[in-house]
Design a protein around this motif. Structure first.
Motif, PDB file in Angstrom:
ATOM      1  N   PRO A 184      36.835  37.315  32.432  1.00 34.17           N
ATOM      2  CA  PRO A 184      37.470  38.314  33.296  1.00 34.17           C
ATOM      3  C   PRO A 184      37.826  37.712  34.645  1.00 34.17           C
ATOM      4  N   MET A 185      39.025  38.048  35.133  1.00 34.36           N
ATOM      5  CA  MET A 185      39.481  37.433  36.372  1.00 34.36           C
ATOM      6  C   MET A 185      40.470  38.341  37.077  1.00 34.36           C
ATOM      7  N   LEU A 186      40.479  38.264  38.402  1.00 30.85           N
ATOM      8  CA  LEU A 186      41.484  38.952  39.204  1.00 30.85           C
ATOM      9  C   LEU A 186      42.756  38.119  39.240  1.00 30.85           C
ATOM     10  N   LEU A 187      43.895  38.786  39.138  1.00 29.60           N
ATOM     11  CA  LEU A 187      45.194  38.130  39.177  1.00 29.60           C
ATOM     12  C   LEU A 187      45.750  38.153  40.597  1.00 29.60           C
ATOM     13  N   PRO A 188      46.695  37.273  40.911  1.00 29.87           N
ATOM     14  CA  PRO A 188      47.293  37.294  42.260  1.00 29.87           C
ATOM     15  C   PRO A 188      48.121  38.534  42.562  1.00 29.87           C
ATOM     16  N   GLY A 189      48.563  39.245  41.540  1.00 22.90           N
ATOM     17  CA  GLY A 189      49.358  40.441  41.732  1.00 22.90           C
ATOM     18  C   GLY A 189      49.536  41.141  40.402  1.00 22.90           C
ATOM     19  N   PRO A 207      38.113  35.438  48.105  1.00 18.52           N
ATOM     20  CA  PRO A 207      36.958  35.141  48.960  1.00 18.52           C
ATOM     21  C   PRO A 207      35.666  35.706  48.353  1.00 18.52           C
ATOM     22  N   LEU A 208      34.667  34.858  48.199  1.00 16.72           N
ATOM     23  CA  LEU A 208      33.443  35.297  47.534  1.00 16.72           C
ATOM     24  C   LEU A 208      32.723  36.403  48.284  1.00 16.72           C
ATOM     25  N   GLN A 209      32.746  36.372  49.629  1.00 16.08           N
ATOM     26  CA  GLN A 209      32.020  37.396  50.369  1.00 16.08           C
ATOM     27  C   GLN A 209      32.595  38.781  50.109  1.00 16.08           C
ATOM     28  N   ALA A 225      30.846  42.679  39.238  1.00 16.50           N
ATOM     29  CA  ALA A 225      29.634  41.869  39.310  1.00 16.50           C
ATOM     30  C   ALA A 225      29.867  40.447  38.821  1.00 16.50           C
ATOM     31  N   LEU A 226      30.874  40.250  37.978  1.00 16.64           N
ATOM     32  CA  LEU A 226      31.166  38.926  37.425  1.00 16.64           C
ATOM     33  C   LEU A 226      32.175  38.137  38.248  1.00 16.64           C
ATOM     34  N   TYR A 227      32.960  38.819  39.062  1.00 12.93           N
ATOM     35  CA  TYR A 227      34.060  38.140  39.752  1.00 12.93           C
ATOM     36  C   TYR A 227      33.606  37.043  40.725  1.00 12.93           C
ATOM     37  N   PRO A 228      32.461  37.164  41.417  1.00  9.11           N
ATOM     38  CA  PRO A 228      32.069  36.055  42.290  1.00  9.11           C
ATOM     39  C   PRO A 228      31.896  34.734  41.549  1.00  9.11           C
ATOM     40  N   GLN A 229      31.194  34.744  40.426  1.00  7.47           N
ATOM     41  CA  GLN A 229      31.006  33.495  39.695  1.00  7.47           C
ATOM     42  C   GLN A 229      32.312  33.026  39.069  1.00  7.47           C
ATOM     43  N   GLN A 230      33.172  33.934  38.676  1.00  3.30           N
ATOM     44  CA  GLN A 230      34.466  33.551  38.132  1.00  3.30           C
ATOM     45  C   GLN A 230      35.351  32.934  39.213  1.00  3.30           C
ATOM     46  N   ALA A 231      35.305  33.501  40.405  1.00  2.00           N
ATOM     47  CA  ALA A 231      36.078  32.945  41.511  1.00  2.00           C
ATOM     48  C   ALA A 231      35.586  31.550  41.867  1.00  2.00           C
ATOM     49  N   ALA A 232      34.273  31.366  41.892  1.00  2.00           N
ATOM     50  CA  ALA A 232      33.721  30.044  42.183  1.00  2.00           C
ATOM     51  C   ALA A 232      34.147  29.035  41.124  1.00  2.00           C
TER      52      ALA A 232
END
Length: 399
Positions: A184-189, A207-209, A225-232
């Motif tokens: 799962p991931m956030l897209l740029p748009g 941004p992780l924060q 809850a998963l997006y921080p580790q996915q972003a990293a």
């Protein structure tokens, strides 16, 4: 849409949010402002922000990028301005910026509609101000949602909390996806960033924060809850020799060069180092990210500056370091324990008195406001991503 986006300068392509709820509104000011609205510092205490307000923000709350021919306003600019108004404890200006954003960047205005904002407003072909591109940009949307949620918490404004949550729900519905082989991931748009065999990302958009803070919100749709580790993982896997790219593609098995932009890290990527540097010391992924982003340290040691553009595969750079880069690098260098480099980069930042005569543009001002403001202790983030503005710690304001 990819072809259109690729032709636009990357640090101008963002979008904004929102819906107002729960308050009667007077012209330019909400009628239900609550909490401690006193400013713990006088306006003169933050001259860089005061000058930004005077030069870049109109009386109606619109932030204008005057170096562009269409005198554009982006959702990114509105989101950043809301954040800094909150850091400055200026509830009146915050509301004014938010009201303009809501009225002009949202394509619909109904109580049940949680639409993502269009990213670009400016002068069209006939010289009339209008929404020029209704596509969204998630970096602006995330910063806007963050500013709303934290304004709601710190100023005790339930309407802002509701607006922030609505935007997060819209992001989860329109700017997220399950990426094959990545998760799962956030897209740029909302449009133009996926195809059958690739997904396009911008590492500076996550941004992780902020993602940590969103994970605190209960009962939201999406994988917050998963997006921080996915972003990293995105940041680490896209920086093979220590430099973040502006854009990158996931091909199903690996992060590869984005053919639209090439292996370049520049005006977008500089924010990746900025966000990493501002992470709380107790953030579990802070050390991993700083280690993965070691390229600027090497450049600064070798040549005394970070080139405007860096080939993220070879580390070769071109162009002189912009003034705004120095501001963005301050938290990164502080977090890396590079005191000599920190002092050298601080010396590169012009005095506020020369901003106008020196033609310091909107985006470089933003980078300096973030980096210098954080270094001066005007704000910080805790390990859960909550904003800690200096006024909330010293004036008895909401925590």
């Amino acid at each position: 849409m990819i072809e259109i986006l690729a032709g636009i300068q990357s640090h101008r392509r963002r979008k904004v949010l929102g819906l107002l709820a729960g308050c009667a509104v007077l012209p330019g000011l909400s009628a239900c402002i609550g909490g401690d609205m006193r400013r713990s510092k006088s306006p003169a205490d933050w001259p860089a922000w005061r000058d930004f307000v005077q030069v870049q923000i109109q009386q109606d709350g619109r932030v204008v990028d005057f170096i562009t021919t269409d005198r554009r306003t982006t959702s990114e600019a509105q989101a950043y301005a809301m954040f800094f108004a909150l850091v400055d404890n200026d509830a009146v200006l915050f509301e004014r910026i938010w009201q303009w954003t809501h009225r002009h960047l949202m394509p619909a205005d109904t109580a049940d509609d949680a639409l993502l904002p269009g990213w670009l407003w400016g002068e069209g072909s006939v010289g009339k101000q209008a929404l020029l591109d209704p596509n969204s940009a998630s970096d602006a949307d995330l910063w806007m949602a963050y500013a709303l949620l934290e304004a709601g918490r710190l100023w005790r404004r339930t309407d802002y909390v509701l607006d922030g949550r609505r935007l997060l729900q819209a992001i989860a519905m329109g700017e997220s996806t399950a990426v094959a082989g990545f998760g799962p991931m956030l897209l740029p748009g909302k449009e133009g960033f996926t195809a059958r065999d690739w997904t396009r990302f911008n590492p500076s958009y996550v941004p992780l924060q902020l993602l940590r803070r969103f994970a605190l919100e209960p009962d939201l749709h999406g994988d917050w809850a998963l997006y921080p580790q996915q972003a990293a993982a995105l940041i680490v896997r896209s920086a093979p020799v220590g430099y973040a790219p502006d854009w990158v593609r996931w091909n199903g098995t690996a992060m590869v060069v984005d053919p639209a932009t090439g292996p370049i890290g520049s005006w977008d990527a500089i924010r990746t180092y900025l966000w990493a540097g501002m992470l709380a010391p107790t953030e579990p992924m802070r050390g991993r990210l700083l280690n993965a982003l070691s390229g600027p340290l090497r450049s600064l040691h070798a040549v005394g500056g970070l080139p405007e553009k860096v080939n993220v595969l070879t580390g070769r750079g071109e162009g002189a370091e912009p003034r705004g880069y120095a501001g963005a690098l301050l938290p990164y260098l502080k977090a890396s324990g590079a005191g000599d480099l920190l002092r050298a980069q601080s010396a590169r930042i012009p005095a506020v008195s020369s901003y106008r005569s020196g033609g310091l543009p909107y985006y470089e001002r933003i980078l300096i406001l973030y980096g210098q403001g954080w270094l001066e202790g005007r704000f910080s983030f805790d390990a859960s991503g909550r904003l800690l503005p200096a006024w909330s710690l010293t004036s008895g304001g909401a925590k």
